[in-house]
Design a protein around this motif. Structure first.
Motif, PDB file in Angstrom:
ATOM      1  N   ASP A 197       0.816  -1.218   0.000  1.00  0.00           N
ATOM      2  CA  ASP A 197       0.000   0.000   0.000  1.00  0.00           C
ATOM      3  C   ASP A 197       0.847   1.266   0.000  1.00  0.00           C
ATOM      4  OD1 ASP A 197      -2.408  -1.432   0.054  1.00  0.00           O
ATOM      5  OD2 ASP A 197      -2.264  -1.676   2.231  1.00  0.00           O
ATOM      6  N   ILE A 198       2.137   1.127  -0.314  1.00  0.00           N
ATOM      7  CA  ILE A 198       3.053   2.267  -0.288  1.00  0.00           C
ATOM      8  C   ILE A 198       3.233   2.817  -1.696  1.00  0.00           C
ATOM      9  CG2 ILE A 198       5.377   3.048   0.287  1.00  0.00           C
ATOM     10  CD1 ILE A 198       5.517   0.701   2.267  1.00  0.00           C
ATOM     11  N   TYR A 199       3.003   4.097  -1.863  1.00  0.00           N
ATOM     12  CA  TYR A 199       3.165   4.764  -3.160  1.00  0.00           C
ATOM     13  C   TYR A 199       4.638   5.114  -3.378  1.00  0.00           C
ATOM     14  CZ  TYR A 199       3.149   8.694  -6.451  1.00  0.00           C
ATOM     15  OH  TYR A 199       3.421   9.555  -7.496  1.00  0.00           O
ATOM     16  N   ILE A 200       5.162   4.791  -4.569  1.00  0.00           N
ATOM     17  CA  ILE A 200       6.544   5.105  -4.933  1.00  0.00           C
ATOM     18  C   ILE A 200       6.516   6.301  -5.882  1.00  0.00           C
ATOM     19  CG2 ILE A 200       8.737   4.207  -5.764  1.00  0.00           C
ATOM     20  CD1 ILE A 200       7.594   2.571  -3.486  1.00  0.00           C
ATOM     21  N   PRO A 201       7.039   7.466  -5.488  1.00  0.00           N
ATOM     22  CA  PRO A 201       6.960   8.672  -6.333  1.00  0.00           C
ATOM     23  C   PRO A 201       7.992   8.667  -7.467  1.00  0.00           C
ATOM     24  CG  PRO A 201       8.125   9.181  -4.306  1.00  0.00           C
ATOM     25  CD  PRO A 201       7.689   7.745  -4.192  1.00  0.00           C
ATOM     26  N   LEU A 202       7.626   8.115  -8.603  1.00  0.00           N
ATOM     27  CA  LEU A 202       8.535   7.999  -9.738  1.00  0.00           C
ATOM     28  C   LEU A 202       8.153   8.978 -10.848  1.00  0.00           C
ATOM     29  CD1 LEU A 202       8.669   4.091 -10.025  1.00  0.00           C
ATOM     30  CD2 LEU A 202      10.226   5.580  -8.768  1.00  0.00           C
ATOM     31  N   THR A 203       9.139   9.364 -11.643  1.00  0.00           N
ATOM     32  CA  THR A 203       8.891  10.200 -12.823  1.00  0.00           C
ATOM     33  C   THR A 203       8.265   9.327 -13.918  1.00  0.00           C
ATOM     34  OG1 THR A 203      11.024   9.744 -13.859  1.00  0.00           O
ATOM     35  CG2 THR A 203      10.939  11.552 -12.250  1.00  0.00           C
ATOM     36  N   PRO A 204       7.688   9.928 -14.982  1.00  0.00           N
ATOM     37  CA  PRO A 204       7.115   9.116 -16.071  1.00  0.00           C
ATOM     38  C   PRO A 204       8.105   8.126 -16.677  1.00  0.00           C
ATOM     39  CG  PRO A 204       6.345  11.370 -16.255  1.00  0.00           C
ATOM     40  CD  PRO A 204       7.368  11.363 -15.145  1.00  0.00           C
ATOM     41  N   THR A 205       9.357   8.533 -16.888  1.00  0.00           N
ATOM     42  CA  THR A 205      10.353   7.612 -17.437  1.00  0.00           C
ATOM     43  C   THR A 205      10.633   6.474 -16.465  1.00  0.00           C
ATOM     44  OG1 THR A 205      11.414   9.347 -18.744  1.00  0.00           O
ATOM     45  CG2 THR A 205      12.728   7.390 -18.279  1.00  0.00           C
ATOM     46  N   GLU A 206      10.731   6.799 -15.169  1.00  0.00           N
ATOM     47  CA  GLU A 206      10.983   5.768 -14.157  1.00  0.00           C
ATOM     48  C   GLU A 206       9.803   4.811 -14.037  1.00  0.00           C
ATOM     49  OE1 GLU A 206      13.804   8.758 -11.451  1.00  0.00           O
ATOM     50  OE2 GLU A 206      11.740   8.332 -10.850  1.00  0.00           O
ATOM     51  N   ILE A 207       8.588   5.334 -14.173  1.00  0.00           N
ATOM     52  CA  ILE A 207       7.400   4.475 -14.139  1.00  0.00           C
ATOM     53  C   ILE A 207       7.426   3.503 -15.314  1.00  0.00           C
ATOM     54  CG2 ILE A 207       4.887   4.446 -14.451  1.00  0.00           C
ATOM     55  CD1 ILE A 207       4.759   7.029 -12.825  1.00  0.00           C
ATOM     56  N   SER A 208       7.726   4.009 -16.515  1.00  0.00           N
ATOM     57  CA  SER A 208       7.763   3.158 -17.708  1.00  0.00           C
ATOM     58  C   SER A 208       8.789   2.038 -17.553  1.00  0.00           C
ATOM     59  CB  SER A 208       8.089   3.997 -18.945  1.00  0.00           C
ATOM     60  OG  SER A 208       7.067   4.916 -19.223  1.00  0.00           O
ATOM     61  N   ARG A 243      13.921   2.079  -2.074  1.00  0.00           N
ATOM     62  CA  ARG A 243      14.555   1.821  -0.779  1.00  0.00           C
ATOM     63  C   ARG A 243      14.089   2.821   0.274  1.00  0.00           C
ATOM     64  NH1 ARG A 243      18.594   3.761   2.060  1.00  0.00           N
ATOM     65  NH2 ARG A 243      19.170   5.237   0.415  1.00  0.00           N
ATOM     66  N   LEU A 244      14.007   4.104  -0.108  1.00  0.00           N
ATOM     67  CA  LEU A 244      13.586   5.120   0.852  1.00  0.00           C
ATOM     68  C   LEU A 244      12.130   4.935   1.277  1.00  0.00           C
ATOM     69  CD1 LEU A 244      15.288   8.284  -0.711  1.00  0.00           C
ATOM     70  CD2 LEU A 244      15.886   7.173   1.444  1.00  0.00           C
ATOM     71  N   CYS A 245      11.295   4.460   0.366  1.00  0.00           N
ATOM     72  CA  CYS A 245       9.869   4.301   0.668  1.00  0.00           C
ATOM     73  C   CYS A 245       9.550   2.990   1.377  1.00  0.00           C
ATOM     74  CB  CYS A 245       9.041   4.384  -0.612  1.00  0.00           C
ATOM     75  SG  CYS A 245       9.011   6.020  -1.371  1.00  0.00           S
ATOM     76  N   THR A 246      10.319   1.942   1.078  1.00  0.00           N
ATOM     77  CA  THR A 246       9.970   0.614   1.594  1.00  0.00           C
ATOM     78  C   THR A 246      11.033  -0.002   2.497  1.00  0.00           C
ATOM     79  OG1 THR A 246      10.983  -0.641  -0.226  1.00  0.00           O
ATOM     80  CG2 THR A 246       8.756   0.229  -0.578  1.00  0.00           C
ATOM     81  N   GLY A 247      12.265   0.531   2.421  1.00  0.00           N
ATOM     82  CA  GLY A 247      13.344  -0.075   3.185  1.00  0.00           C
ATOM     83  C   GLY A 247      13.906  -1.329   2.541  1.00  0.00           C
ATOM     84  N   ARG A 248      13.496  -1.621   1.310  1.00  0.00           N
ATOM     85  CA  ARG A 248      13.915  -2.854   0.649  1.00  0.00           C
ATOM     86  C   ARG A 248      14.688  -2.567  -0.637  1.00  0.00           C
ATOM     87  NH1 ARG A 248      10.082  -7.683  -0.190  1.00  0.00           N
ATOM     88  NH2 ARG A 248      12.169  -8.514  -0.546  1.00  0.00           N
ATOM     89  N   GLU A 249      15.614  -3.478  -0.945  1.00  0.00           N
ATOM     90  CA  GLU A 249      16.333  -3.444  -2.223  1.00  0.00           C
ATOM     91  C   GLU A 249      15.657  -4.466  -3.126  1.00  0.00           C
ATOM     92  OE1 GLU A 249      18.701  -1.466  -3.086  1.00  0.00           O
ATOM     93  OE2 GLU A 249      19.398  -0.620  -1.185  1.00  0.00           O
TER      94      GLU A 249
END
Length: 215
Positions: A139-150, A195-201
């Motif tokens: 349920d955690i949102y990852i704030p990515l740019t359009p290129t990163e989302i793609s 990593r910053l949002c979830t603590g996971r790699e």
């Protein structure tokens, strides 16, 4: 629009029989002029091989960020499938094919078949939600740019992608050829945000020049 590149106009005849759409047969040169002047819902490109003119045409379409969908009608050639999909084709139909398959794929690409479910790509709790055009981890949102989302969506769908595939994919989106260093930076930013949002790699380097999602 049906574009035949040194092939017969079989697809045009099949689609015209359905009497559902306005079908315009064109060669590649005329097709380029048409998409510059008016909107086209769907391009069916019937070809047995690829060339610079076709690839430039596909890059031109993606660079203009048109919503035009592209269906490649091609023989059973793995390399040809890979090239055309990496340059922005949305789907392909392998020759020989049934007319019903052609019609259904065209309907699906331009949303003539109602979707009865929310389109989500998910792997190991990381998911892409098409409706919101966003990437989530549980349920955690990852704030990515359009290129990163793609790029993240591509990773979720394929599980592994090479650097060269990423370069082709991004080039099909923005019409620019980027270096491997640019790809490294983009992937690093995605990793850091996850990593910053979830603590996971969640993304691994893979020997041979690519990236994969961790199990």
């Amino acid at each position: 629009m049906v574009v035949n590149i040194e092939t017969t106009n079989t697809a045009q005849r099949f689609l015209e029989k359905e009497n559902l759409w306005r079908i315009t047969p064109q060669n590649l040169t005329n097709a380029t002029q048409i998409v510059n002047n008016r909107y086209v819902d769907l391009l069916c490109i019937d070809t047995d091989n690829t060339n610079k003119q076709l690839l430039d045409f596909l890059k031109h379409l993606k660079n203009k960020r048109l919503r035009t969908k592209i269906l490649a009608i091609i023989p059973n050639n793995t390399n040809l499938k890979h090239i055309l999909l990496s340059y922005g084709c949305d789907d392909y139909l392998q020759k020989p094919y049934n007319p019903e398959d052609l019609v259904l794929r065209c309907k699906n690409l331009i949303h003539c078949i109602p979707t009865q479910y929310e389109i989500i790509y998910e792997y190991n709790f990381l998911r892409y939600e098409k409706k919101m055009d966003r990437v989530m981890y549980n349920d955690i949102y990852i704030p990515l740019t359009p290129t990163e989302i793609s790029l993240t969506k591509l990773l979720i769908k394929r599980k592994f992608i090479s650097k060269e595939e990423i370069i082709h994919y991004i080039e099909s989106k923005d019409g620019k050829r980027h270096t491997e260093q640019y790809i490294v930076v983009i992937v690093h930013r995605i990793r850091e945000k996850i990593r910053l949002c979830t603590g996971r790699e969640l993304i691994d380097n893979k020997y041979g020049g690519g990236y994969r999602l961790k199990y």
